[in-house]
Design an enzyme around this catalytic site. Structure first.
Site, PDB file in Angstrom:
ATOM      1  N   ARG A 109      -0.357  -1.822  -7.657  1.00 52.42           N
ATOM      2  CA  ARG A 109      -0.934  -2.763  -6.678  1.00 52.42           C
ATOM      3  C   ARG A 109      -0.058  -4.015  -6.457  1.00 52.42           C
ATOM      4  NH1 ARG A 109      -2.514   1.350  -6.301  1.00 52.42           N
ATOM      5  NH2 ARG A 109      -4.578   2.136  -6.724  1.00 52.42           N
ATOM      6  N   SER A 163     -11.563  -2.993  -4.814  1.00 55.21           N
ATOM      7  CA  SER A 163     -11.481  -3.351  -6.236  1.00 55.21           C
ATOM      8  C   SER A 163     -11.108  -4.821  -6.364  1.00 55.21           C
ATOM      9  CB  SER A 163     -10.420  -2.500  -6.938  1.00 55.21           C
ATOM     10  OG  SER A 163     -10.840  -1.162  -6.958  1.00 55.21           O
ATOM     11  N   GLU A 220      -7.074  -8.416  -8.132  1.00 61.21           N
ATOM     12  CA  GLU A 220      -6.352  -7.541  -7.202  1.00 61.21           C
ATOM     13  C   GLU A 220      -6.544  -8.082  -5.783  1.00 61.21           C
ATOM     14  OE1 GLU A 220      -6.830  -3.258  -7.599  1.00 61.21           O
ATOM     15  OE2 GLU A 220      -6.654  -3.008  -5.426  1.00 61.21           O
TER      16      GLU A 220
HETATM   17  C1  LIG Z   1     -14.216  -0.124   0.550  1.00 57.70           C
HETATM   18  C2  LIG Z   1     -12.792  -0.366   0.097  1.00 57.70           C
HETATM   19  C3  LIG Z   1     -12.124   0.613  -0.617  1.00 57.70           C
HETATM   20  C4  LIG Z   1     -10.798   0.405  -1.030  1.00 57.70           C
HETATM   21  N1  LIG Z   1     -10.170   1.397  -1.749  1.00 57.70           N
HETATM   22  C5  LIG Z   1      -8.883   1.225  -2.117  1.00 57.70           C
HETATM   23  C6  LIG Z   1      -8.172   2.254  -2.826  1.00 57.70           C
HETATM   24  O1  LIG Z   1      -8.701   3.322  -3.111  1.00 57.70           O
HETATM   25  N2  LIG Z   1      -6.889   2.035  -3.175  1.00 57.70           N
HETATM   26  C7  LIG Z   1      -6.250   0.879  -2.873  1.00 57.70           C
HETATM   27  O2  LIG Z   1      -5.071   0.740  -3.203  1.00 57.70           O
HETATM   28  N3  LIG Z   1      -6.885  -0.120  -2.218  1.00 57.70           N
HETATM   29  C8  LIG Z   1      -8.181   0.028  -1.837  1.00 57.70           C
HETATM   30  N4  LIG Z   1      -8.819  -0.985  -1.164  1.00 57.70           N
HETATM   31  C9  LIG Z   1      -8.113  -2.255  -0.932  1.00 57.70           C
HETATM   32  C10 LIG Z   1      -7.340  -2.334   0.393  1.00 57.70           C
HETATM   33  O3  LIG Z   1      -7.862  -1.425   1.353  1.00 57.70           O
HETATM   34  C11 LIG Z   1      -5.845  -2.055   0.194  1.00 57.70           C
HETATM   35  O4  LIG Z   1      -5.267  -2.983  -0.679  1.00 57.70           O
HETATM   36  C12 LIG Z   1      -5.085  -2.122   1.513  1.00 57.70           C
HETATM   37  O5  LIG Z   1      -3.764  -1.650   1.299  1.00 57.70           O
HETATM   38  C13 LIG Z   1      -5.026  -3.521   2.121  1.00 57.70           C
HETATM   39  O6  LIG Z   1      -4.527  -3.395   3.431  1.00 57.70           O
HETATM   40  P1  LIG Z   1      -4.981  -4.424   4.559  1.00 57.70           P
HETATM   41  O7  LIG Z   1      -4.277  -4.040   5.808  1.00 57.70           O
HETATM   42  O8  LIG Z   1      -6.448  -4.505   4.668  1.00 57.70           O
HETATM   43  O9  LIG Z   1      -4.372  -5.770   3.997  1.00 57.70           O
HETATM   44  P2  LIG Z   1      -5.059  -7.211   3.841  1.00 57.70           P
HETATM   45  O10 LIG Z   1      -6.280  -7.087   3.000  1.00 57.70           O
HETATM   46  O11 LIG Z   1      -5.218  -7.837   5.158  1.00 57.70           O
HETATM   47  O12 LIG Z   1      -3.935  -7.985   3.013  1.00 57.70           O
HETATM   48  C14 LIG Z   1      -3.688  -7.633   1.656  1.00 57.70           C
HETATM   49  C15 LIG Z   1      -2.346  -8.226   1.241  1.00 57.70           C
HETATM   50  O13 LIG Z   1      -1.319  -7.569   1.963  1.00 57.70           O
HETATM   51  C16 LIG Z   1      -0.538  -8.518   2.672  1.00 57.70           C
HETATM   52  N5  LIG Z   1      -0.124  -7.913   3.916  1.00 57.70           N
HETATM   53  C17 LIG Z   1      -0.903  -7.316   4.852  1.00 57.70           C
HETATM   54  N6  LIG Z   1      -0.142  -6.891   5.890  1.00 57.70           N
HETATM   55  C18 LIG Z   1       1.131  -7.229   5.585  1.00 57.70           C
HETATM   56  C19 LIG Z   1       2.382  -7.068   6.244  1.00 57.70           C
HETATM   57  N7  LIG Z   1       2.472  -6.473   7.433  1.00 57.70           N
HETATM   58  N8  LIG Z   1       3.492  -7.536   5.642  1.00 57.70           N
HETATM   59  C20 LIG Z   1       3.430  -8.144   4.440  1.00 57.70           C
HETATM   60  N9  LIG Z   1       2.270  -8.343   3.762  1.00 57.70           N
HETATM   61  C21 LIG Z   1       1.140  -7.871   4.326  1.00 57.70           C
HETATM   62  C22 LIG Z   1      -1.444  -9.726   2.858  1.00 57.70           C
HETATM   63  O14 LIG Z   1      -0.686 -10.920   3.033  1.00 57.70           O
HETATM   64  C23 LIG Z   1      -2.190  -9.715   1.543  1.00 57.70           C
HETATM   65  O15 LIG Z   1      -1.381 -10.291   0.534  1.00 57.70           O
HETATM   66  C24 LIG Z   1     -10.147  -0.805  -0.735  1.00 57.70           C
HETATM   67  C25 LIG Z   1     -10.815  -1.788   0.006  1.00 57.70           C
HETATM   68  C26 LIG Z   1     -12.121  -1.583   0.423  1.00 57.70           C
HETATM   69  C27 LIG Z   1     -12.814  -2.649   1.227  1.00 57.70           C
END
Ligand SMILES: Cc1cc2nc3c(=O)[nH]c(=O)nc-3n(C[C@H](O)[C@H](O)[C@H](O)COP(=O)(O)OP(=O)(O)OC[C@H]3O[C@@H](n4cnc5c(N)ncnc54)[C@H](O)[C@@H]3O)c2cc1C
Length: 326
Positions: A184, A233, A303
Site C-alpha cells: 500500500r 481499510s 492506510e
Molecule cells: C469499499 C472499499 C473497498 C476497498 N478495497 C480495497 C482493496 O481491496 N484493496 C486496496 O488496495 N484498496 C481498497 N480500497 C481503498 C482504495 O479503493 C484504493 O486505495 C484505491 O487505489 C484508491 O484510489 P482512488 O482513486 O480512490 O484514490 P484517492 O482515494 O483519491 O487517493 C488515494 C491516494 O492516492 C493519491 N493519488 C490519487 N490519484 C493520484 C494520481 N493520479 N497521482 C498521484 N497520486 C494519486 C492521492 O493523493 C492519495 O494519496 C477500498 C476502498 C473502499 C471504499
C-alpha cells in the site's frame, strides 16, 4: 458534530492570468466532500481539472513554486479534513480516461480510468490477471500511488511502467523497478502526479475472466460495507498480524464517535453513518489506534490518506484521541 466550513481567497484569476494557454478548468472553493467516499471535508482552495498531460505539465511549470499541490482520484482511500485543502487540488478527468489493449496481452490505461473498468476492458480483450481490480473502487492513479491490491494480487504484480508529471512539469516514464511499490505504498516522489500505466496480463478466455470478476464482486458484497460512506481499510496490516483482528480484540467493533462508527461487518472500516465530520472520523481512527496500542502493544499505521487542514484551532492526529480521553 456540526461544523461550518472554511472558505479561501480565490486564487483562480491570478493563476489563469499566468497561463492564458491553459485549457483545463479552475474552480475556486470547490467542495471535496462531493467527490470522496466518506462525503466529509472542506473545500479545495482551487480545484484544477487538466485537459490532458500537456496541460497538466504546463500548469505545474507555471504555478508559484511554493503553492501547495495535492492530487485526488476517486476519493476511496481519502479523508479530507474539515478546514479543506489550501492551495491547488488536482483531479484528473476525461483527458486521462483513455484505455486500449496492446499486443502481448498488455493494456494501457489513463490515471482516471476506474479500476473496475480496467478489469472489464482487459477481460473483453482476453487479458487475464487483472480481475482483482474489479473489487477496488478507486482509479488507476490511486492504484499506482497505493499499490492497490486484493485477492492475493497487487498492482506491482501486473504493472510494466507508469507515466508521471513532476512538480516542475517534466514528464517521466517510470519502469516498474523504479516505482518503489511495497504494501500500500509507492516510492515515487509524493509530489509526482501519475498520469498513465501499462499493465501486463496473460492470455485468457473472456467468459472465464468475467466469471472470475463476478466472484470478486460477490465476495465484496458479502464481506465489506461497500454501500456505506467509508474509506476502505483504515489501517495497514502490521507485519504478521491482521489489523481487523487487533481492532476486534481491543473491543472497538461498533465503537462510535459523533456521526462516525467502526463497521460491525468489517472492523477495519470506518463509516460515516450519521452526518459525521472529518474530525469525528479521524478522532475515531485515533481512538482505535490508542485502544489497540493499550490492548496489544501494536501500533497501527493509517492506510487512509488524510489531507488538508482542520477547522481553526482544532487538533489533528494523535492529539484527537488524547482530547477524547479527557
Ligand atoms: C469499499 C472499499 C473497498 C476497498 N478495497 C480495497 C482493496 O481491496 N484493496 C486496496 O488496495 N484498496 C481498497 N480500497 C481503498 C482504495 O479503493 C484504493 O486505495 C484505491 O487505489 C484508491 O484510489 P482512488 O482513486 O480512490 O484514490 P484517492 O482515494 O483519491 O487517493 C488515494 C491516494 O492516492 C493519491 N493519488 C490519487 N490519484 C493520484 C494520481 N493520479 N497521482 C498521484 N497520486 C494519486 C492521492 O493523493 C492519495 O494519496 C477500498 C476502498 C473502499 C471504499
Amino acid at each position: 458534530m456540526s461544523l461550518s466550513h472554511a472558505s479561501y481567497p480565490d486564487l483562480g484569476p491570478d493563476l489563469a492570468a499566468r497561463m492564458p494557454e491553459l485549457r483545463g478548468r479552475l474552480a475556486a472553493n470547490q467542495r471535496l466532500a462531493d467527490i470522496t467516499w466518506f462525503r466529509v471535508g472542506g473545500p479545495a482552495q482551487v480545484l484544477f481539472t487538466p485537459a490532458d498531460t500537456a496541460d497538466l505539465a504546463c500548469f505545474l511549470a507555471a504555478i508559484p513554486a511554493d503553492l501547495p499541490v495535492a492530487v485526488v482520484g476517486l476519493g476511496s482511500n481519502l479523508l479530507v479534513r474539515d478546514g479543506g485543502v489550501p492551495g491547488v487540488v488536482i483531479r484528473l478527468g476525461r483527458g486521462f480516461a483513455g484505455i486500449a489493449a496492446e499486443g502481448g496481452h498488455r493494456i494501457r490505461a489513463g490515471a482516471a480510468v476506474p479500476d473496475a473498468r480496467l478489469a472489464r476492458a482487459a477481460a473483453e480483450a482476453g487479458i487475464a490477471g487483472l480481475a482483482f481490480y474489479r473489487g477496488i473502487p478507486g482509479a488507476i492513479g490511486g492504484a499506482l500511488r497505493m499499490n492497490a491490491g486484493a485477492h492475493g494480487r497487487e498492482t506491482r504484480d501486473v504493472l510494466v511502467e507508469a507515466q508521471a508529471v513532476d512538480r516542475n512539469g517534466t514528464i517521466h516514464r517510470v519502469p516498474l523497478a523504479e516505482m518503489g511499490l511495497t504494501y500500500r505504498h509507492s516510492g515515487v516522489p509524493a509530489s509526482w502526479i501519475l498520469t498513465e500505466a501499462l499493465f501486463q496480463g496473460s492470455a485468457g478466455e473472456p467468459a472465464a475472466i468475467l466469471a472470475e470478476m463476478e466472484e470478486v464482486a460477490a465476495y465484496r458484497e458479502a464481506n465489506q460495507p461497500i454501500r456505506e460512506r467509508t474509506g476502505g481499510s483504515t489501517f495497514k496490516n502490521p507485519p504478521g498480524a491482521s489489523a481487523w483482528k487487533l481492532i476486534d480484540a481491543a473491543g472497538c467493533r461498533g465503537l462510535r464517535v459523533g456521526g462516525a462508527k467502526v463497521s460491525e461487518m468489517h472492523c477495519n472500516f470506518l463509516i460515516n453513518d450519521r452526518n459525521a465530520s472529518a474530525e469525528d472520523l479521524e478522532r475515531l481512527g485515533e481512538t482505535v489506534r490508542a485502544r489497540v496500542r493499550a490492548h496489544s502493544g501494536a501500533t497501527l499505521e493509517w492506510e487512509i490518506v488524510r489531507i488538508g487542514a482542520p477547522l481553526d484551532g482544532r487538533p489533528t492526529g494523535e492529539a484527537l484521541a488524547e482530547a477524547y480521553a479527557q
